[in-house]
Design a protein around this motif. Sequence first.
Motif, short mmCIF file in Angstrom:
data_model
loop_
_atom_site.label_atom_id
_atom_site.label_comp_id
_atom_site.label_asym_id
_atom_site.label_seq_id
_atom_site.Cartn_x
_atom_site.Cartn_y
_atom_site.Cartn_z
N GLN A 178 0.80 -1.16 0.10
CA GLN A 178 -0.21 0.05 -0.13
C GLN A 178 1.03 1.47 -0.04
N PHE A 179 2.05 1.34 0.73
CA PHE A 179 2.66 2.39 0.85
C PHE A 179 3.62 2.53 -0.49
N ALA A 180 3.94 1.74 -1.10
CA ALA A 180 4.62 1.79 -2.50
C ALA A 180 3.44 2.43 -3.33
N LYS A 181 2.27 1.90 -3.64
CA LYS A 181 1.29 2.51 -4.05
C LYS A 181 1.06 3.82 -4.07
N TRP A 182 1.08 4.08 -2.81
CA TRP A 182 0.62 5.49 -2.23
C TRP A 182 1.84 6.41 -2.83
N GLU A 183 2.96 6.12 -2.69
CA GLU A 183 4.18 6.86 -3.00
C GLU A 183 4.31 7.00 -4.76
N LYS A 184 3.80 5.91 -5.18
CA LYS A 184 3.50 5.93 -6.78
C LYS A 184 2.77 6.87 -7.15
N ASN A 185 1.38 6.85 -6.56
CA ASN A 185 0.48 8.12 -6.87
C ASN A 185 0.71 9.48 -6.65
N ARG A 186 1.65 9.61 -5.59
CA ARG A 186 1.98 10.72 -4.90
C ARG A 186 2.98 11.45 -6.07
N GLU A 187 3.80 10.50 -6.62
CA GLU A 187 5.03 11.01 -7.43
C GLU A 187 4.17 11.38 -8.81
N GLU A 188 3.21 10.73 -9.18
CA GLU A 188 2.40 10.83 -10.40
C GLU A 188 1.53 12.12 -10.40
N LYS A 189 1.14 12.65 -9.24
CA LYS A 189 0.24 13.95 -8.85
C LYS A 189 1.48 14.96 -9.02
N LYS A 190 2.60 14.78 -8.59
CA LYS A 190 3.67 15.76 -8.62
C LYS A 190 4.15 16.12 -10.07
N ALA A 191 4.23 14.98 -10.90
CA ALA A 191 4.55 15.16 -12.25
C ALA A 191 3.72 16.16 -12.77
N VAL A 221 1.53 18.40 -11.62
CA VAL A 221 1.55 19.76 -11.17
C VAL A 221 2.50 20.26 -11.75
N LYS A 222 3.82 19.62 -12.07
CA LYS A 222 4.81 20.19 -12.50
C LYS A 222 4.44 20.54 -14.12
N VAL A 223 3.68 19.80 -14.84
CA VAL A 223 3.41 19.98 -16.07
C VAL A 223 2.60 21.09 -16.23
N ARG A 224 1.55 21.27 -15.38
CA ARG A 224 0.36 22.43 -15.33
C ARG A 224 1.14 23.73 -15.08
N MET A 225 2.09 23.81 -14.01
CA MET A 225 2.83 24.69 -13.60
C MET A 225 3.68 25.37 -14.86
N SER A 226 4.29 24.47 -15.75
CA SER A 226 5.21 24.82 -16.65
C SER A 226 4.41 25.55 -17.77
N GLU A 227 3.06 24.80 -17.96
CA GLU A 227 2.33 25.40 -19.09
C GLU A 227 1.94 26.70 -18.75
N ARG A 228 1.35 26.91 -17.47
CA ARG A 228 1.17 28.20 -16.94
C ARG A 228 2.16 29.37 -17.18
N ASP A 230 6.78 16.30 -20.82
CA ASP A 230 6.41 15.13 -20.47
C ASP A 230 6.79 14.65 -19.12
N PRO A 231 6.03 14.01 -18.15
CA PRO A 231 6.21 13.60 -17.02
C PRO A 231 7.17 12.40 -17.09
N ILE A 232 8.29 12.49 -16.23
CA ILE A 232 9.23 11.12 -16.19
C ILE A 232 8.42 10.22 -15.47
N LYS A 233 8.38 8.95 -16.37
CA LYS A 233 7.60 7.72 -15.71
C LYS A 233 9.03 6.72 -15.39
N GLU A 234 8.71 6.27 -14.14
CA GLU A 234 9.92 5.28 -13.89
C GLU A 234 9.15 3.76 -14.18
N ASP A 235 10.00 3.26 -14.88
CA ASP A 235 9.94 1.72 -14.98
C ASP A 235 10.16 0.81 -13.61
N LYS A 236 9.11 0.09 -13.52
CA LYS A 236 9.53 -0.86 -12.22
C LYS A 236 9.45 -2.19 -12.52
#
Length: 145
Positions: free
Chosen positions: A110-123, A125-132, A139-145
């Motif tokens: 659950q913790f790993a999934k929570w962290e993954k979701n959090r990182e996706e949300k950060k990415a 937000v970064k995209v939206r801020m750069s567009e503004r 493109d958000p950096i996607k990590e391969d696991k």
Amino acid sequence: MKKVFLALLLFVSITTLAQEKKERKPEREKLTKEEKVDIQVKRMTKDLDLNEKQAKEVRAIVTKEVEKREAKKAEMDKKKEQVRAERLAEAKEHQAALTADMKKILTPDQFAKWEKNREEKKAKVKVRMSERRGKGKLDPIKEDK
């Protein structure tokens, strides 16, 4: 029809004026202290019809004022950096505490999934801020696991 034409004309003129202001501002910041003083003294000499003696005395006063303004600006910039650093440190502490609390509660999966979701949300937000900010879409950096 006239109202539409006038509204369009008004819109075009406002956008043109806004663009001109953006172009002028960076030029002011590039000026040195001496150039700023020269411009101000020349303007005052022309407007007030100063003689050479008066212009010399005004130059001394204007030089002091320009130096004071630049010192104040440097002080304010330093304070802004300090406040920003404090906010970043506070945010990092908060995030570390949140992560520790979540790690205690959630299972490792659950913790790993929570962290993954959090990182996706950060990415996102970064995209939206750069567009503004007009930097274009990143493109958000996607990590391969």
